[in-house]
Design a protein around this motif. Structure first.
Motif, short mmCIF file in Angstrom:
data_model
loop_
_atom_site.label_atom_id
_atom_site.label_comp_id
_atom_site.label_asym_id
_atom_site.label_seq_id
_atom_site.Cartn_x
_atom_site.Cartn_y
_atom_site.Cartn_z
N VAL A 86 0.85 -1.19 0.00
CA VAL A 86 0.00 0.00 0.00
C VAL A 86 0.88 1.24 0.00
O VAL A 86 2.02 1.22 0.48
N ALA A 87 0.34 2.32 -0.54
CA ALA A 87 1.09 3.57 -0.63
C ALA A 87 1.17 4.24 0.73
O ALA A 87 0.25 4.13 1.55
N CYS A 88 2.27 4.89 0.97
CA CYS A 88 2.41 5.67 2.20
C CYS A 88 3.20 6.93 1.85
O CYS A 88 4.01 6.95 0.94
N GLY A 89 2.94 7.98 2.55
CA GLY A 89 3.64 9.24 2.29
C GLY A 89 2.99 10.04 1.19
O GLY A 89 1.87 9.76 0.74
N GLU A 90 3.70 11.05 0.74
CA GLU A 90 3.20 11.96 -0.29
C GLU A 90 3.34 11.35 -1.68
O GLU A 90 4.34 10.71 -1.98
N PRO A 91 2.34 11.56 -2.55
CA PRO A 91 2.48 11.06 -3.93
C PRO A 91 3.40 11.98 -4.74
O PRO A 91 3.66 13.13 -4.38
N ASP A 92 3.88 11.46 -5.85
CA ASP A 92 4.73 12.23 -6.76
C ASP A 92 3.90 13.37 -7.35
O ASP A 92 2.81 13.12 -7.88
N LEU A 96 5.30 7.57 -3.91
CA LEU A 96 6.75 7.49 -3.89
C LEU A 96 7.24 6.35 -3.00
O LEU A 96 8.30 5.79 -3.24
N GLN A 97 6.48 6.03 -1.97
CA GLN A 97 6.87 4.96 -1.06
C GLN A 97 5.70 3.97 -0.91
O GLN A 97 4.54 4.37 -0.91
N VAL A 98 6.06 2.73 -0.78
CA VAL A 98 5.06 1.69 -0.51
C VAL A 98 5.55 0.85 0.67
O VAL A 98 6.73 0.79 0.96
N ARG A 99 4.62 0.24 1.33
CA ARG A 99 4.94 -0.64 2.45
C ARG A 99 3.99 -1.83 2.40
O ARG A 99 2.94 -1.78 1.74
N PRO A 100 4.34 -2.91 3.11
CA PRO A 100 3.43 -4.07 3.12
C PRO A 100 2.07 -3.70 3.71
O PRO A 100 1.97 -2.90 4.64
N ASN A 101 1.03 -4.29 3.16
CA ASN A 101 -0.32 -4.05 3.64
C ASN A 101 -0.45 -4.57 5.08
O ASN A 101 -0.24 -5.76 5.33
#
Length: 168
Positions: A95-101, A108-113
């Motif tokens: 899943v996405a985390c942080g600010e989008p491009d 810009l960053q993804v982490r495990p769901n």
């Protein structure tokens, strides 16, 4: 000590030994088991309770907290699984985390769901509880309930044959 040791699976016919056969254990359990109010409040948890516990004849009233926890863990796993799937039905393992491009809008960053871990943990706990409560095929085989059920089916078939023959 002379002679051979008695077999562990030997049938003991003396009066001083308790009969602990599967049919006896099931027959001695309490009556119908009431569904807890917290479980009855949720239709999906009530359906799980009904499918696992049934009438409750095979369980003792002291098992209610464990059964309630088993139903809760299975419901938690079901809800976590629903969050693992996206709207399109695809698995979302990251899943996405942080600010989008700012240019593309892609994350810009993804982490495990995190729902995958919640689902895994709740399923593991549910399997441990199910094993303790005799709800898994291996637990039923350990308790001898599969043989008792097979014998009951065999007796039922034999009784039906006897009734059919006696009508002639």
């Amino acid at each position: 000590m002379r002679g051979r040791k008695p077999s562990a699976n030997a049938i003991r016919r003396s009066d001083d030994h308790a009969d602990i056969s599967a049919a006896t254990v099931i027959g001695q359990a309490g009556g119908e088991m009431a569904m807890p109010a917290e479980v009855a409040a949720s239709p999906s948890m009530a359906a799980l309770w009904s499918s696992i516990v049934g009438t409750g004849v095979a369980y003792d009233p002291r098992d209610v907290p464990l059964l309630e926890q088993l139903v809760f863990d299975l419901e938690m796993a079901r809800q976590a699984r629903a969050h693992v799937y996206g709207e399109d039905g695809a698995l979302r393992l990251m899943v996405a985390c942080g600010e989008p491009d700012p240019d593309t809008g892609e994350p810009l960053q993804v982490r495990p769901n995190p729902y995958v871990k919640v689902m895994h943990d709740s399923v593991q706990q549910a399997l441990r509880l199910a094993d303790q409560l005799g709800c898994t095929p291996l637990a039923r085989a350990r308790l001898g309930l599969t043989q008792a059920a097979g014998k009951a089916v065999t007796l039922s078939i034999a009784e039906q044959i006897d009734r059919a023959v006696s009508r002639r």
